[in-house]
Motif scaffolding. Structure first.
Motif, PDB file in Angstrom:
ATOM      1  N   VAL A 145      -0.015   3.718   4.506  1.00  0.00           N
ATOM      2  CA  VAL A 145      -0.687   4.715   3.662  1.00  0.00           C
ATOM      3  C   VAL A 145      -0.359   6.114   4.141  1.00  0.00           C
ATOM      4  O   VAL A 145      -0.089   7.024   3.343  1.00  0.00           O
ATOM      5  N   SER A 150      -5.892  -5.436  -2.635  1.00  0.00           N
ATOM      6  CA  SER A 150      -6.912  -5.196  -1.612  1.00  0.00           C
ATOM      7  C   SER A 150      -7.661  -6.473  -1.270  1.00  0.00           C
ATOM      8  O   SER A 150      -7.934  -6.762  -0.102  1.00  0.00           O
ATOM      9  N   ASN A 183      -3.933  -2.947  -7.663  1.00  0.00           N
ATOM     10  CA  ASN A 183      -4.470  -2.648  -6.342  1.00  0.00           C
ATOM     11  C   ASN A 183      -5.725  -3.424  -6.010  1.00  0.00           C
ATOM     12  O   ASN A 183      -5.995  -3.667  -4.835  1.00  0.00           O
ATOM     13  N   ASN A 211       0.441   3.945  -2.927  1.00  0.00           N
ATOM     14  CA  ASN A 211       0.001   5.271  -2.532  1.00  0.00           C
ATOM     15  C   ASN A 211       1.010   6.372  -2.855  1.00  0.00           C
ATOM     16  O   ASN A 211       0.643   7.548  -2.856  1.00  0.00           O
ATOM     17  N   ASP A 226       0.827  -1.205   0.000  1.00  0.00           N
ATOM     18  CA  ASP A 226       0.000   0.000   0.000  1.00  0.00           C
ATOM     19  C   ASP A 226       0.858   1.250   0.000  1.00  0.00           C
ATOM     20  O   ASP A 226       0.476   2.276  -0.574  1.00  0.00           O
ATOM     21  N   ARG A 261      -1.605  -1.567   7.616  1.00  0.00           N
ATOM     22  CA  ARG A 261      -1.688  -1.148   6.214  1.00  0.00           C
ATOM     23  C   ARG A 261      -1.830   0.356   6.084  1.00  0.00           C
ATOM     24  O   ARG A 261      -1.170   0.985   5.263  1.00  0.00           O
TER      25      ARG A 261
END
Length: 494
Positions: A157, A133, A129, A24, A20, A153
């Motif tokens: 982020v 996820s 992603n 991100n 992530d 997670r």
């Protein structure tokens, strides 16, 4: 291992969360700087930028259900979802670099290049992603462990968000020696390499464990299950609304600092809190090391914007730390609704702040960040619960298509919010070539940051109250799914 006793190691949680962080670095750049990059760096008119962001994002959003069906039907020795993290790692990095490059085309050529690279980026983002996820739903069936995994997670982020929102613009100016186009290209090259390495770590350190005890259904069954799944419809609506606000306020903040807030008051505020003294010491240290090209930019708006975002993100990380214990005690839904409502009030407060109220602006951002941070892990943990609800109700598991629908909502919200940024600027007569915008434009930017940005959040609070998976329902679903899997001889694998 029995379903309720399955625990994830710290190594696996960290390894998963690095995926992530990698994604991100790109996603947060899109959400915060895409409109700014198009209008102020690549010199695309705001109206055209709005069309590119909306149309490109819509194409990416519509690809998500297709990707969900593909991922749910992927069968390899590595599992359904992990291979996609591996396969897309390099393409993701390369296309991200292309999307933030500025080849010297004419006006029409710029529009075509921006549209094509943006579409390719959102497509590869979905291919990466969405399975990533969905992977969280099959690493463990223990809902408390999922809460913990979500916290790891989304700390990652927040780290990525801190890098992008607090440091990206200074990095761009530093690495480009004042040339934003060169700076964006060099910075995205660095992010691409980091992302590739982190995705590989995610692939290596994780393992899919949750196996459904039911046979894989048809695509028609998957779609029918979704359409009759009320919690899914609610979470889809909430996801769209949340990301409209995130894209709208995130993309407008840079314009808010550069065109609405009083630049002299920003400089005085930075001086009074000791920020300028800190930066002077930092620059002196860099110069002593011979890094004369890496001095922090002196522009007050850039420094203020970076510190503003940094303060909010730090408080979001603190808020994330409260998320799991609150959710374990009161349930995800109720904690999410209350925290989102309170955080929205601090977004709305920007509407009454005058241009010289710099201290109040920073205070509101800090308080907003803390309460919004509580909600961050809960959104995706509730989506994983929806996948369990679907299996509990329909006796079939279709994890990826459920997550694909939510990422469709994310992309749609991002597209609407991002397009709104550029569309609002166009309606206000924003002109990047002007040294100073009109009063009407500046006031309109303030309204977009506050009133317009708060409305989707408020709607999301109302919608989430209809979500039926409360604390008691969570425990019931977990117990009954565990019993079914034990009876069918299916359990999580080590």
């Amino acid at each position: 291992m029995p379903q309720t006793s399955a625990r994830l190691s710290v190594t696996e949680k960290i390894g998963y969360s690095l995926g992530d962080l990698a994604a991100n670095l790109i996603f947060q750049t899109l959400m915060t700087f895409l409109a700014f990059f198009y209008t102020d760096v690549y010199q695309i008119p705001p109206g055209a930028a709005a069309s590119i962001i909306f149309a490109g994002g819509l194409i990416g959003a519509c690809f998500n259900p297709v990707m969900g069906m593909i991922a749910d039907r992927t069968h390899t020795r590595f599992g359904k979802f992990r291979p996609w993290v591996l396969w897309t790692a390099v393409p993701f990095g390369v296309i991200a670099l292309l999307a933030f490059s500025t080849p010297d085309f004419g006006p029409d050529g710029k529009l075509v290049y921006a549209f094509v690279t943006y579409v390719l980026l959102v497509l590869v983002y979905s291919a990466n992603n969405l399975p990533y996820s969905a992977l969280s739903g099959v690493l463990t069936g223990n809902m408390a462990e999922r809460n913990s995994l979500s916290s790891y997670r989304f700390v990652a982020v927040m780290v990525a968000q801190f890098i992008i929102q607090a440091l990206l613009l200074p990095l761009v100016l530093l690495m480009g020696d004042g040339d934003k186009a060169v700076g964006f290209e060099k910075t995205m090259t660095l992010f691409a390499w980091v992302g590739i390495v982190f995705f590989l770590i995610t692939f290596i350190t994780t393992k899919e464990r949750v196996k459904s005890c039911e046979k894989e259904g048809s695509i028609r069954q998957d779609v029918a299950d979704l359409l009759h799944n009320k919690p899914w419809a609610i979470m889809l609506s909430v996801t769209i609304l949340v990301f409209i606000t995130l894209a709208l306020k995130g993309g407008t903040y840079i314009y808010y600092f550069e065109n609405y807030l009083d630049q002299q008051q920003i400089a005085l505020f930075l001086q009074d809190i000791g920020f300028n003294h800190f930066i002077a010491g930092l620059n002196q240290s860099l110069n002593a090391l011979g890094l004369t090209n890496f001095s922090w930019p002196e522009d007050a708006a850039t420094s203020g914007f970076s510190l503003f975002n940094a303060g909010g993100i730090i408080c979001m990380i603190i808020g994330i730390g409260f998320s799991k214990p609150l959710a374990d005690r009161f349930g995800k839904r109720d904690v999410f609704a209350v925290a989102l409502l309170v955080s929205t009030l601090f977004v709305l407060a920007f509407y009454v702040f005058p241009a010289d109220a710099i201290g109040l602006v920073f205070l509101a951002q800090i308080l907003h960040g803390f309460f919004y941070g509580i909600t961050i892990p809960l959104l995706w943990a509730m989506i994983a619960d929806v996948a369990d609800f679907s299996e509990w109700k329909n006796h079939r598991r279709a994890t990826a298509i459920i997550f694909s629908a939510m990422i469709f909502g994310l992309k749609l919200g991002l597209s609407i919010g991002g397009a709104l940024v550029a569309a609002i600027l166009a309606s206000l007569g924003y002109d990047a070539s002007l040294p100073e915008q009109s009063i009407t434009t500046a006031e309109g930017i303030k309204t977009a940051v506050s009133l317009y940005a708060s409305l989707p959040f408020l709607l999301a609070v109302g919608v989430i109250c209809l979500f039926e998976i409360n604390k008691q329902k969570e425990l019931q679903i977990e117990r009954e799914l565990q019993s079914r899997r034990i009876a069918a001889g299916v359990s999580e694998t080590e």
